[in-house]
Structures are given as structure tokens and as C-alpha cells.
Scaffold this motif. Structure first.
Motif, PDB file in Angstrom:
ATOM      1  N   CYS A   1      -3.374  -2.466 -48.061  1.00 29.35           N
ATOM      2  CA  CYS A   1      -2.693  -3.757 -48.190  1.00 29.35           C
ATOM      3  C   CYS A   1      -3.491  -4.665 -49.123  1.00 29.35           C
ATOM      4  O   CYS A   1      -3.566  -5.884 -48.893  1.00 29.35           O
ATOM      5  CB  CYS A   1      -2.509  -4.414 -46.828  1.00 29.35           C
TER       6      CYS A   1
ATOM      7  N   SER B   1       0.060  -0.348 -51.454  1.00 28.35           N
ATOM      8  CA  SER B   1      -0.258  -1.775 -51.394  1.00 28.35           C
ATOM      9  C   SER B   1       0.852  -2.611 -52.011  1.00 28.35           C
ATOM     10  O   SER B   1       1.150  -3.721 -51.543  1.00 28.35           O
ATOM     11  CB  SER B   1      -1.584  -2.052 -52.116  1.00 28.35           C
TER      12      SER B   1
ATOM     13  N   TRP C   1      -1.111  -9.150 -43.857  1.00 33.56           N
ATOM     14  CA  TRP C   1      -1.029  -7.931 -43.054  1.00 33.56           C
ATOM     15  C   TRP C   1      -1.805  -8.089 -41.751  1.00 33.56           C
ATOM     16  O   TRP C   1      -1.331  -7.682 -40.674  1.00 33.56           O
ATOM     17  CB  TRP C   1      -1.582  -6.756 -43.855  1.00 33.56           C
TER      18      TRP C   1
ATOM     19  N   THR D   1       3.656  -2.758 -49.425  1.00 27.55           N
ATOM     20  CA  THR D   1       3.238  -3.633 -48.327  1.00 27.55           C
ATOM     21  C   THR D   1       3.281  -5.099 -48.744  1.00 27.55           C
ATOM     22  O   THR D   1       3.712  -5.963 -47.958  1.00 27.55           O
ATOM     23  CB  THR D   1       1.808  -3.272 -47.880  1.00 27.55           C
TER      24      THR D   1
END
Length: 761
Positions: free
Chosen positions: A694, A351, A701, A354
């Protein structure tokens, strides 16, 4: 004797008349150009060569360079004219003085104060956009007065020294002085933050202060208190109309809030940072609406100040940025900075990665100051995210991919000091790996924090380091195998040799493949490739993604094997079982994303191949290159990579063009790939933030995946249109369509270039 000589020289100097036009040394530099010389010589024949020169220039090919080898740098510098206003900062107009004769004792209307403050805000945002201080904030005569000489207290910052104290200073002048002090101190915090992180001078931001101190000698609290006192004085004043008074009050409070925000923003532990940026953004609507009360004061800004800042560079004009652009940039800065703080909320390593990737991909990209703040939150004082070690992040990443609930990550191994103990040996080698991998992992995060062009360029260098890391990790995997007692997989259908997991090298290979994909994908975003190269580059993208997909399947096999063994062992606690669940879940998610990506890339590659066959995409003339040389240039970042192997040019060309397949067969294949990719993206859009790894950036995202889905749907429509045109035209006919390829930023997604079909009569 010497005295008489001096008197004679002095007398001669005194007799000189610089106003005598016949002997004026500067007469030759008048604005009117001198007449062309009249050559009168029997040995010189003058002729007009304009037509001959133009004809010779037309004979040159595009890109051809004509250079005289004897015209060196010395001749180039010698060709510059002294006293040319474009080059000489000391050049003066007739009657012009070297410095501005500005009267700081003059009284200023409240409306003029608003105008000056708003212009300073425009210059401040221009500085954030990348222009130097010499062309922005330092062009203000009031800023110049405050900084020269360097003040050490508030009492040394009066514009007019005759005031001597605040009692004799007009309120309007005090308001301007307070705002300027807050502005300079704000710039000091921002400049120090940018310089402390990784950025590119002149390309991203100009931190040069021209040897001037940005009020480093005055404490933050003193300036903040001075702003608050000035705000209170304005509140009890009856000399200003209500509307103008409210506008001035808003600007003082805005500057105090901005100063407080950038001071707090340097902390990586404060929970109120995001709220500070949101509060700052709340001032913008009224700042915009009240700017109409301002009265411009152009004479309070001057380009002449540059002569005192840097006399060795040519004079540069004052950067003029509109108020609308300035407010828009400030609004984005506040919004992006409030989002950047969210990176401190750590969920898991995937995460985190991302979040950084999506944050840096925002359009328009966050400003340099915000990007350096993001770096500060991630890497400040070598502590990840304010309270975590790099080991914590690395182990979390390894556990979520290749080493779920593995003895290699057991922290109890660190407490074993017996050299011959297997756990001690495992701890030693894992520490060796972490020391080697930490630099590569941090460089990857730091690279993603740069501007878009630098990200791609830096990735071309980092993948070489990850390739070396993979080889080093492979040796450690072999050594660790003796301590972990790993039982290999014996499957004659797959390989005659025992199959080992090689977890550390597999982890490095996974990230290397990801970076190779980003390099190719960002090439589409940055318009690196020509239109006739799109088929080949999309094929190479699917080749890389398909390789990652197969690698993920290999990792998944070992994770599932360990998961099954752990479920049978009653000694394994439930929290350890969850590590296997999370690892398998991440592998499944990554495989799903990879399948959709390589399917979409395969579809576009086949579509562009058909368009090239139909001559709807034509190759531009390239007299100095061929397809083989251009392929070598495109693949240059991957030439030094061992795995995956670089596809030879002849094999790549044959695979892309597929001469044995007809156009309709290729279009059918492209349509099937697009449909499969569409289904994959649709499944991805339904995942939660936790399932999509994410957390903290799920909205961004999701918007990114939806943009990919829209591009995929548009691709299916384009394929259907081309197929219909080909069927109508027949085997030998030319389809009555033309292709329009949108530039970067005009399509649904910058990484997916989908052509548009336009019918022609």
C-alpha cells in the motif's frame, strides 16, 4: 377587398381592452382557487366520498399499486396546467416583467462586492456538488452580462458598455469583473475535464452549459494577467478601508490561484500540482474569517435568467448552499485533489489498486472533479500514470502473483521473428492475452473511480467479463504449455491427474473473486440487505473469501516450487530471485488478509443466526416474495459465473441455520472466529507500507485495518453479552435483551455491521 378586410380585423383588435376584468383571458389563473362547482341536475347526486376513499386506501397492502390502464401518458401531460407557476417558466406575477431591470451602472460598495463574490463561491461549490449551472452560477446577473453575447476579448466584458474603457470603470466594478472572468474560466477547465472522463450525467455532475460559451474565446493568460493587474490597482488604492481591502485582495489572489491550479492540474507530468492545491487551501482560513465584511446583494441574482437558458423546462429555484458548507466542500476538494496527484508515484500494481480503492472509499467521497482528475492521471492519452504502458502494469501484476521471473514475460521474446521459434510463439500468445486482458483491467480501475453505488452496479457487469477472460486464458494456458515445457506436479494424494499451474487463468480467477467479494461487501455499506439477510450474506462473503484463500494457496505452491528451483540454479541473477521473493510475499500477505476476513465474516454470520433464532431480529412482512426468490435476487450478479459455483438455496439455508447446533455452541464458534480474526488484523496493523503493498496510501490503509480491528473487538463484546443473556435465560427462556443495528456510517466500519446489545427489564 383584402385591404378592407385587414382594416376591419385591425379595428377589432384595437377595440380589445386587455384591462377589462370581464374579458381578461388570465382571470381564471388568479392565486385564489375558484369555488367548487354547484351541480344542479336531477341525474347527478353529489356526495362526500372522503371517508369511503380513506377506508378503501387502508385496505391496500404495503407496496400494492393501483393503476388505471386507460390513464396514459397523454392524459398525464394533459393534466398539467399551463400558467401554473410550478410548471410554466413564462408565468408572470401581476406587474412583473419578463426580464430583470437591473442597473449595471450603479456604484457598488466594497462590502457589496465581497458579498457577491462570496455568494458566487457558494454557487460554484453547489455546482461541484451536482446542481446545474442554471440554478447556481448562471443565476448571477453579472455572469449573465459577461456571457451574453459571447465575448472574444477582455475589452468586450464590461458590465456597463458606457464605460468604454477601464479608465472610467470604478475599481469595485473592475474587481467584480476580474473575479467573474476568473470564475467562468475556472469552470470552463473543470467542465472540460469532467466531460473528457467517465462520469454519470445528472447523477454525478451536470456539464450542460445551455449553449453558452464559458469564455473559450479568451485566452487563459489574458484573464490571469487581468486578475493580477486588478490586484495591483487595489494595492495602490486608498479608497477602501484596510480590512475590506485585505479581504478583496485575498479573494482576487484566491481566484487567480484557483484558475492557475485547474490549468496546471490537467497536466499529468507536473511535480508541482500537489503544491498548487495546498497553496489554494491556505487561502480558506482568511476567506472564512473575512466573510463577515460582506454585505448581501440578493438583487444581483435572479431565477428569471432561466427563461433565456431553457424555456422548455419548469422553473427551478436558486440553489442556496450555506457558506459553511461551501467552504467545507472547497477544503475537501483541495485536500482530495492534492492526495489524488500521489497516484502518479508508481510503486507496483498492487499498491496502485490499493491506492485507488482507498481513495474512492474516503468519507465523504471525493467530488466528481477530483475523481475525473484521478482518471485523467491514470488513463490520460492511453498512457498509464503519465509515462507507463498498460503492458508494463499488466506484466508487473502478473510477475507479482503467478509469473515471477517467467520466460513468458521476457521482453527479449518480442525480438524473435522466426515463426517456428518457441519464444516467438510465446510472444504471440502473450500479446493476444494482453490485448484481451488490458480492457478488463482498465475497466476495473475505471469502475473503482465512480461513485459508490455505481461501483457496485458496474462490478456486477465486469465480473462476467472476467469470467469470460478466465475461460479464454485457460485455453491460452494449454497452448503455452507446449512452448514453456512446463513439468506438472504429480501427487496422488491431491489428484490422479497431472497438476498444471494455469498461470493466466489463475490470475483472472484471483481478480474475479476479489470483485465478487467487493460486490457483497459494498452491499453492507449501501444498506442493500435487510437485517434478516445479514447472516446469509456474511456466510456467502466468507464462502467467497475462503475460496480465494484456497486459490492463493494453490498459486503459492507453484511460486514456491519455482523459487526453490531458481535458488538451486547458479545462472539465475539475484534480481530475478527478488521477483520470487516479492511474489511469495504478496501471496502470504493476501492469504493473511483473506484469513482475517473470512474469520470475521464467519463470526458475524453465526452471531446473526443466533439472533434470528432468538427472535431478536425479525423478518418484515413480505406478501409478494419468499426467501427463495429473495436469495435469487441477491445472487443475480453471480448466476452467470461458472466458478465458484453458486450454492443452492436449500443447502445454503441448512448451512447457515445449522439446526443440529445449539445457540451456545454457535456463539462459542463465533467467539473463536472473532478472536482469530482479531489476531489477524493485529498482525496486519504492524506491517510496513512495502509489506502491505500500500505504498503511497499506507496511512489510509492502516486506518482501514484499524477500523476492522475495532469492529472485530466490538463483535467479541457483543457475542459475550448475548452468550451471557442466553445462559441466564436458560434453554426455554427468552433473553432479556434487544438488538440495535447501526445504520451505514455509524459503525466502526461500513463493511462490518456489528449489532449492539441493549439490556431490557
Amino acid at each position: 377587398m383584402s385591404s378592407n378586410g385587414s382594416d376591419i380585423v385591425s379595428q377589432e383588435i384595437a377595440n380589445l381592452d386587455i384591462n377589462d376584468g370581464a374579458r381578461d383571458a388570465f382571470a381564471m389563473y388568479d392565486s385564489a382557487p375558484p369555488p367548487a362547482p354547484k351541480l344542479k341536475s336531477k341525474g347527478v347526486i353529489a356526495m362526500d366520498m372522503t371517508a369511503e376513499f380513506a377506508n378503501a386506501a387502508q385496505q391496500l397492502d404495503v407496496g400494492q399499486l393501483v393503476k388505471d390502464p386507460y390513464f396514459t401518458l397523454f392524459e398525464s401531460v394533459g393534466a398539467l396546467e399551463i400558467m401554473d407557476r410550478k410548471m410554466d417558466s413564462g408565468c408572470l406575477e401581476p406587474g412583473e416583467t419578463m426580464e430583470d431591470e437591473y442597473d449595471f451602472s450603479q456604484s457598488l460598495l466594497p462590502e457589496e462586492i465581497i458579498g457577491i463574490i462570496d455568494q458566487l463561491l457558494c454557487h460554484e461549490m453547489a455546482w461541484h456538488m451536482g446542481y446545474p449551472l442554471a440554478q447556481t452560477i448562471f443565476t448571477s446577473l453579472y455572469i449573465d452580462k459577461l456571457l451574453s453575447p459571447c465575448p472574444l476579448s477582455i475589452q468586450q466584458t464590461y458590465f456597463d458598455t458606457r464605460h468604454g474603457s477601464s479608465i472610467h470603470e470604478p475599481l469595485t466594478v473592475r474587481i467584480l469583473r476580474a473575479y467573474c472572468l476568473g470564475l467562468i474560466k475556472t469552470c470552463s477547465y473543470i467542465n472540460n475535464r469532467v466531460k473528457a472522463e467517465h462520469f454519470y450525467e445528472e447523477e454525478d455532475f451536470v456539464t450542460h452549459t445551455f449553449n453558452r460559451s464559458l469564455l473559450e474565446g479568451i485566452e487563459h493568460d489574458d484573464i490571469f494577467q487581468f486578475l493580477e493587474e486588478t490586484t495591483r490597482l487595489l494595492a495602490i488604492s486608498d479608497d477602501v478601508s484596510p480590512d475590506v481591502k485585505k479581504a478583496l485582495d485575498c479573494r482576487l489572489r484566491f481566484r487567480a490561484q484557483f484558475l492557475e491550479t485547474v490549468e496546471v492540474a490537467d497536466s499529468s507530468t507536473s511535480d508541482a500540482i500537489a503544491q498548487h492545491w495546498k497553496t489554494l487551501g491556505e487561502f480558506l482560513p482568511f476567506l472564512k474569517s473575512s466573510s463577515k465584511f460582506g454585505k448581501p446583494s440578493p438583487f444581483s441574482f435572479s431565477v428569471k435568467i432561466q427563461r433565456k437558458l431553457a424555456s422548455t423546462v419548469p422553473p427551478r429555484p436558486i440553489v442556496q448552499v450555506s457558506q459553511e458548507s461551501s467552504f467545507d466542500h472547497l477544503e475537501r476538494l483541495c485536500r482530495d485533489a492534492a492526495v489524488a496527484v500521489e497516484v502518479l508515484n508508481y510503486y507496483n500494481s498492487q499498491s496502485l489498486l490499493t491506492f485507488v480503492i482507498l481513495f474512492q472509499g474516503r468519507k465523504p467521497q471525493p467530488s466528481v472533479y477530483v475523481r475525473t482528475l484521478l482518471q485523467h492521471y491514470i488513463f490520460a492519452d492511453m498512457i498509464m500514470l503519465g509515462d507507463k504502458s498498460i503492458r508494463h502494469i499488466l506484466d508487473d501484476d502478473l510477475a507479482s502473483t503467478v509469473l515471477p521471473n517467467h520466460k513468458l514475460l521476457d521482453r527479449d521474446n518480442d525480438d524473435i521473428e522466426v515463426p517456428h521459434d518457441l519464444r516467438h510463439q510465446m510472444a504471440l500468445r502473450m500479446e493476444t492475452f494482453r490485448a484481451r486482458a488490458a480492457g478488463s483491467y482498465l475497466d476495473l480501475l475505471r469502475t473503482i473511480c465512480q461513485n459508490r453505488c455505481r461501483i457496485r452496479r458496474s462490478l456486477c457487469h465486469t465480473i462476467v467479463d472476467w469470467d469470460t477472460l478466465q475461460l479464454d486464458a485457460e485455453e491460452l494456458d494449454v497452448e503455452l504449455r507446449d512452448f514453456t515445457m512446463e513439468a506438472p506436479i504429480l501427487d496422488q494424494q491431491i489428484s490422479t491427474e497431472p497438476i498444471y499451474s494455469f498461470p493466466l487463468s489463475s490470475w483472472a480467477y484471483f481478480y474475479k473473486l476479489k470483485q465478487m467479494e467487493w460486490i457483497v461487501q459494498m452491499g453492507f455499506e449501501l444498506e442493500t440487505y435487510q437485517q434478516d439477510e445479514l447472516a446469509g450474506m456474511y456466510w456467502y462473503l466468507q464462502y467467497l473469501v475462503r475460496t480465494r484463500y484456497r486459490h492463493l494457496e494453490r498459486i503459492r505452491g507453484f511460486d514456491v516450487r519455482g523459487f526453490a528451483a531458481a535458488r538451486k540454479d547458479p545462472k539465475v541473477p539475484s534480481n530475478k530471485i527478488l521477483e520470487y521473493t516479492r511474489a511469495v510475499s504478496f501471496i502470504d500477505f493476501s492469504s493473511m488478509e483473506a484469513a482475517a476476513t473470512y474469520g470475521f465474516a464467519d463470526s458475524l454470520s453465526s452471531l446473526f443466526t443466533v439472533l434470528s433464532r432468538l427472535s431478536l431480529i425479525k423478518s418484515p412482512p413480505r406478501p409478494y416474495s419468499n426467501d427463495s426468490m429473495r436469495y435469487e435476487v441477491r445472487m443475480k450478479p453471480f448466476l452467470g459465473i461458472g466458478l465458484p459455483e453458486l450454492v443452492p438455496f436449500d443447502e445454503l439455508t441448512r448451512t447457515i441455520m445449522q439446526p443440529e447446533e445449539s445457540n451456545l455452541d454457535l456463539l462459542k464458534f463465533a467467539s473463536e472466529c472473532a478472536v482469530g480474526a482479531k489476531k489477524g488484523f493485529e498482525v496486519l496493523t504492524k506491517l510496513s507500507a512495502k509489506d502491505a503493498y500500500c505504498q503511497g496510501s499506507h496511512e489510509s490503509w492502516l486506518n482501514n485495518i484499524k477500523a476492522c480491528l475495532k469492529a472485530c473487538i466490538f463483535t467479541s463484546i457483543t457475542i459475550a453479552s448475548v452468550k451471557k443473556a442466553v445462559e441466564v435465560a436458560g434453554i426455554d427462556g427468552r433473553p432479556k435483551i434487544k438488538i440495535e443495528i447501526p445504520p451505514s456510517g455509524k459503525g466502526y466500519h461500513d463493511w462490518w455491521i456489528v449489532p449492539k446489545v441493549v439490556p431490557v427489564s
